[in-house]
Design a protein around this motif. Structure first.
Motif, PDB file in Angstrom:
ATOM      1  N   LYS A   1       0.969  -1.328  -0.222  1.00 24.86           N
ATOM      2  CA  LYS A   1      -0.113   0.052   0.078  1.00 24.86           C
ATOM      3  C   LYS A   1       1.065   1.259  -0.072  1.00 24.86           C
ATOM      4  O   LYS A   1       0.604   2.257  -0.675  1.00 24.86           O
ATOM      5  CB  LYS A   1      -0.893   0.067   1.238  1.00 24.86           C
ATOM      6  CG  LYS A   1      -2.001  -0.881   1.240  1.00 24.86           C
ATOM      7  CD  LYS A   1      -2.929  -0.868   2.319  1.00 24.86           C
ATOM      8  CE  LYS A   1      -4.001  -1.818   2.307  1.00 24.86           C
ATOM      9  NZ  LYS A   1      -4.701  -2.010   3.710  1.00 24.86           N
ATOM     10  N   GLN A   2       1.830   1.172   0.929  1.00 23.76           N
ATOM     11  CA  GLN A   2       2.763   2.365   1.055  1.00 23.76           C
ATOM     12  C   GLN A   2       3.275   2.759  -0.466  1.00 23.76           C
ATOM     13  O   GLN A   2       3.437   3.805  -1.156  1.00 23.76           O
ATOM     14  CB  GLN A   2       4.107   2.127   1.768  1.00 23.76           C
ATOM     15  CG  GLN A   2       4.873   3.175   1.896  1.00 23.76           C
ATOM     16  CD  GLN A   2       6.458   2.731   2.649  1.00 23.76           C
ATOM     17  OE1 GLN A   2       6.308   1.678   3.524  1.00 23.76           O
ATOM     18  NE2 GLN A   2       7.291   3.374   2.409  1.00 23.76           N
ATOM     19  N   TYR A   3       3.739   1.516  -1.152  1.00 20.33           N
ATOM     20  CA  TYR A   3       4.587   2.119  -2.626  1.00 20.33           C
ATOM     21  C   TYR A   3       3.239   2.059  -3.414  1.00 20.33           C
ATOM     22  O   TYR A   3       3.763   3.127  -4.445  1.00 20.33           O
ATOM     23  CB  TYR A   3       5.197   0.843  -3.050  1.00 20.33           C
ATOM     24  CG  TYR A   3       6.492   0.609  -2.116  1.00 20.33           C
ATOM     25  CD1 TYR A   3       7.323   1.667  -1.978  1.00 20.33           C
ATOM     26  CD2 TYR A   3       6.815  -0.303  -1.212  1.00 20.33           C
ATOM     27  CE1 TYR A   3       8.652   1.522  -1.093  1.00 20.33           C
ATOM     28  CE2 TYR A   3       7.670  -0.641  -0.294  1.00 20.33           C
ATOM     29  CZ  TYR A   3       8.680   0.578  -0.243  1.00 20.33           C
ATOM     30  OH  TYR A   3       9.797   0.424   0.344  1.00 20.33           O
ATOM     31  N   GLU A   4       2.310   1.813  -3.376  1.00 22.26           N
ATOM     32  CA  GLU A   4       1.151   2.210  -4.399  1.00 22.26           C
ATOM     33  C   GLU A   4       0.898   3.721  -4.067  1.00 22.26           C
ATOM     34  O   GLU A   4       0.630   4.480  -5.094  1.00 22.26           O
ATOM     35  CB  GLU A   4      -0.049   1.302  -4.257  1.00 22.26           C
ATOM     36  CG  GLU A   4      -0.046   0.204  -5.080  1.00 22.26           C
ATOM     37  CD  GLU A   4      -1.253  -0.573  -4.894  1.00 22.26           C
ATOM     38  OE1 GLU A   4      -2.461  -0.145  -4.878  1.00 22.26           O
ATOM     39  OE2 GLU A   4      -1.076  -2.006  -5.571  1.00 22.26           O
ATOM     40  N   HIS A   5       1.053   3.874  -2.876  1.00 15.71           N
ATOM     41  CA  HIS A   5       0.659   5.501  -2.670  1.00 15.71           C
ATOM     42  C   HIS A   5       1.557   6.416  -3.236  1.00 15.71           C
ATOM     43  O   HIS A   5       1.349   7.454  -3.629  1.00 15.71           O
ATOM     44  CB  HIS A   5       0.563   5.523  -1.040  1.00 15.71           C
ATOM     45  CG  HIS A   5       0.101   6.970  -0.621  1.00 15.71           C
ATOM     46  ND1 HIS A   5      -1.024   7.607  -0.814  1.00 15.71           N
ATOM     47  CD2 HIS A   5       0.928   8.215   0.068  1.00 15.71           C
ATOM     48  CE1 HIS A   5      -0.936   8.961  -0.649  1.00 15.71           C
ATOM     49  NE2 HIS A   5       0.104   9.104   0.049  1.00 15.71           N
ATOM     50  N   LEU A   6       2.975   5.960  -2.800  1.00 15.54           N
ATOM     51  CA  LEU A   6       4.077   6.771  -3.576  1.00 15.54           C
ATOM     52  C   LEU A   6       3.982   7.029  -5.104  1.00 15.54           C
ATOM     53  O   LEU A   6       4.230   7.882  -5.692  1.00 15.54           O
ATOM     54  CB  LEU A   6       5.208   6.034  -3.316  1.00 15.54           C
ATOM     55  CG  LEU A   6       6.165   6.109  -1.942  1.00 15.54           C
ATOM     56  CD1 LEU A   6       7.295   5.299  -1.492  1.00 15.54           C
ATOM     57  CD2 LEU A   6       6.147   7.560  -1.392  1.00 15.54           C
ATOM     58  N   ALA A   7       3.476   5.883  -5.834  1.00 15.48           N
ATOM     59  CA  ALA A   7       3.195   5.985  -7.128  1.00 15.48           C
ATOM     60  C   ALA A   7       2.169   6.737  -7.487  1.00 15.48           C
ATOM     61  O   ALA A   7       2.284   7.606  -8.606  1.00 15.48           O
ATOM     62  CB  ALA A   7       2.988   4.331  -7.761  1.00 15.48           C
TER      63      ALA A   7
ATOM     64  N   VAL B   1      -2.305   1.063 -14.411  1.00 17.26           N
ATOM     65  CA  VAL B   1      -0.938   1.016 -14.074  1.00 17.26           C
ATOM     66  C   VAL B   1      -0.735  -0.079 -13.056  1.00 17.26           C
ATOM     67  O   VAL B   1      -1.444  -0.262 -12.308  1.00 17.26           O
ATOM     68  CB  VAL B   1      -0.659   2.448 -13.333  1.00 17.26           C
ATOM     69  CG1 VAL B   1       0.810   2.461 -12.891  1.00 17.26           C
ATOM     70  CG2 VAL B   1      -0.947   3.739 -13.990  1.00 17.26           C
ATOM     71  N   GLU B   2       0.469  -0.688 -13.525  1.00 16.10           N
ATOM     72  CA  GLU B   2       1.030  -1.855 -12.470  1.00 16.10           C
ATOM     73  C   GLU B   2       2.147  -1.091 -11.783  1.00 16.10           C
ATOM     74  O   GLU B   2       2.832  -0.615 -12.370  1.00 16.10           O
ATOM     75  CB  GLU B   2       1.417  -3.076 -13.482  1.00 16.10           C
ATOM     76  CG  GLU B   2       2.132  -4.028 -12.668  1.00 16.10           C
ATOM     77  CD  GLU B   2       1.210  -4.637 -11.788  1.00 16.10           C
ATOM     78  OE1 GLU B   2       1.628  -5.546 -10.815  1.00 16.10           O
ATOM     79  OE2 GLU B   2      -0.105  -4.668 -11.853  1.00 16.10           O
ATOM     80  N   VAL B   3       2.109  -1.353 -10.443  1.00 11.51           N
ATOM     81  CA  VAL B   3       3.383  -0.808  -9.750  1.00 11.51           C
ATOM     82  C   VAL B   3       4.006  -1.893  -9.219  1.00 11.51           C
ATOM     83  O   VAL B   3       3.495  -3.031  -8.718  1.00 11.51           O
ATOM     84  CB  VAL B   3       2.506  -0.135  -8.365  1.00 11.51           C
ATOM     85  CG1 VAL B   3       3.769   0.567  -7.495  1.00 11.51           C
ATOM     86  CG2 VAL B   3       1.688   1.192  -9.038  1.00 11.51           C
ATOM     87  N   LYS B   4       5.179  -1.679  -9.333  1.00 14.15           N
ATOM     88  CA  LYS B   4       6.298  -2.565  -8.796  1.00 14.15           C
ATOM     89  C   LYS B   4       7.362  -2.091  -7.917  1.00 14.15           C
ATOM     90  O   LYS B   4       7.900  -0.959  -8.322  1.00 14.15           O
ATOM     91  CB  LYS B   4       6.982  -3.577  -9.923  1.00 14.15           C
ATOM     92  CG  LYS B   4       5.825  -4.580 -10.480  1.00 14.15           C
ATOM     93  CD  LYS B   4       5.388  -5.447  -9.521  1.00 14.15           C
ATOM     94  CE  LYS B   4       4.813  -6.782 -10.077  1.00 14.15           C
ATOM     95  NZ  LYS B   4       3.982  -7.674  -9.016  1.00 14.15           N
ATOM     96  N   TYR B   5       7.537  -2.766  -6.956  1.00  9.74           N
ATOM     97  CA  TYR B   5       8.883  -2.183  -5.959  1.00  9.74           C
ATOM     98  C   TYR B   5       9.944  -3.104  -5.791  1.00  9.74           C
ATOM     99  O   TYR B   5       9.281  -4.186  -5.798  1.00  9.74           O
ATOM    100  CB  TYR B   5       8.239  -1.473  -4.665  1.00  9.74           C
ATOM    101  CG  TYR B   5       9.463  -1.237  -3.658  1.00  9.74           C
ATOM    102  CD1 TYR B   5      10.323  -0.224  -3.855  1.00  9.74           C
ATOM    103  CD2 TYR B   5       9.831  -2.246  -2.759  1.00  9.74           C
ATOM    104  CE1 TYR B   5      11.200   0.068  -3.200  1.00  9.74           C
ATOM    105  CE2 TYR B   5      10.992  -2.053  -2.073  1.00  9.74           C
ATOM    106  CZ  TYR B   5      11.638  -0.803  -1.878  1.00  9.74           C
ATOM    107  OH  TYR B   5      12.666  -0.669  -1.165  1.00  9.74           O
ATOM    108  N   ARG B   6      11.019  -2.746  -5.820  1.00 12.32           N
ATOM    109  CA  ARG B   6      12.323  -3.631  -5.589  1.00 12.32           C
ATOM    110  C   ARG B   6      13.083  -3.041  -5.014  1.00 12.32           C
ATOM    111  O   ARG B   6      13.529  -1.844  -5.205  1.00 12.32           O
ATOM    112  CB  ARG B   6      12.579  -4.353  -6.888  1.00 12.32           C
ATOM    113  CG  ARG B   6      11.782  -5.405  -7.453  1.00 12.32           C
ATOM    114  CD  ARG B   6      11.650  -6.644  -6.573  1.00 12.32           C
ATOM    115  NE  ARG B   6      10.830  -7.517  -7.145  1.00 12.32           N
ATOM    116  CZ  ARG B   6       9.319  -7.657  -7.361  1.00 12.32           C
ATOM    117  NH1 ARG B   6       8.877  -6.661  -6.311  1.00 12.32           N
ATOM    118  NH2 ARG B   6       8.761  -8.681  -7.533  1.00 12.32           N
ATOM    119  N   ALA B   7      13.867  -3.401  -3.901  1.00 11.96           N
ATOM    120  CA  ALA B   7      14.699  -2.585  -3.125  1.00 11.96           C
ATOM    121  C   ALA B   7      15.967  -2.530  -3.784  1.00 11.96           C
ATOM    122  O   ALA B   7      16.858  -1.769  -3.596  1.00 11.96           O
ATOM    123  CB  ALA B   7      14.846  -3.337  -1.670  1.00 11.96           C
TER     124      ALA B   7
END
Length: 114
Positions: free
Chosen positions: A6-12, A48-54
């Motif tokens: 949810k955090q990364y989708e919010h940033l996106a 939009v597809e959101v993806k996060y990777r460290a």
């Protein structure tokens, strides 16, 4: 979805709004799959597809959108379009990759696949 997702989708969402896109809905779900963000950008409907990777060690965030994920997303987009009468409207599927730690690196791939 977990809190980190949810955090990364919010940033996106914030990033894309800064680029001029307007939110229509978040986390649309159907039997075919899920769409993270549905937005409007000028005359386009944008899915939009959101993806996060460290880390980028295994190809990074954009590489995480596999062929299988693309097919699921495409089916979900087609379902949404039919349900909302958008089959004749211009649309595109974007991928927004977020990588690293704050300050994050954003990689916005417009019209990533069809």
């Amino acid at each position: 979805m977990n809190e980190q997702g949810k955090q990364y989708e919010h940033l996106a969402l914030l990033y894309l709004q800064q680029q001029g896109l307007q939110l229509v809905t978040q986390n649309f779900s159907c039997k075919a799959g899920e769409i993270d963000l549905i937005m409007r950008h000028q005359h386009y409907w944008v899915f939009v597809e959101v993806k996060y990777r460290a880390s980028t060690a295994y190809g990074g965030a954009l590489a995480a959108v596999t062929r299988s994920k693309q097919q699921k997303l495409l089916r979900a987009v087609q379902f949404y379009q039919q349900r909302h009468g958008l089959t004749q409207q211009p649309c595109r599927i974007d991928v927004l990759g977020i990588e690293g730690q704050a300050p994050y690196q954003y990689h916005w791939l417009q019209n990533a696949f069809s």
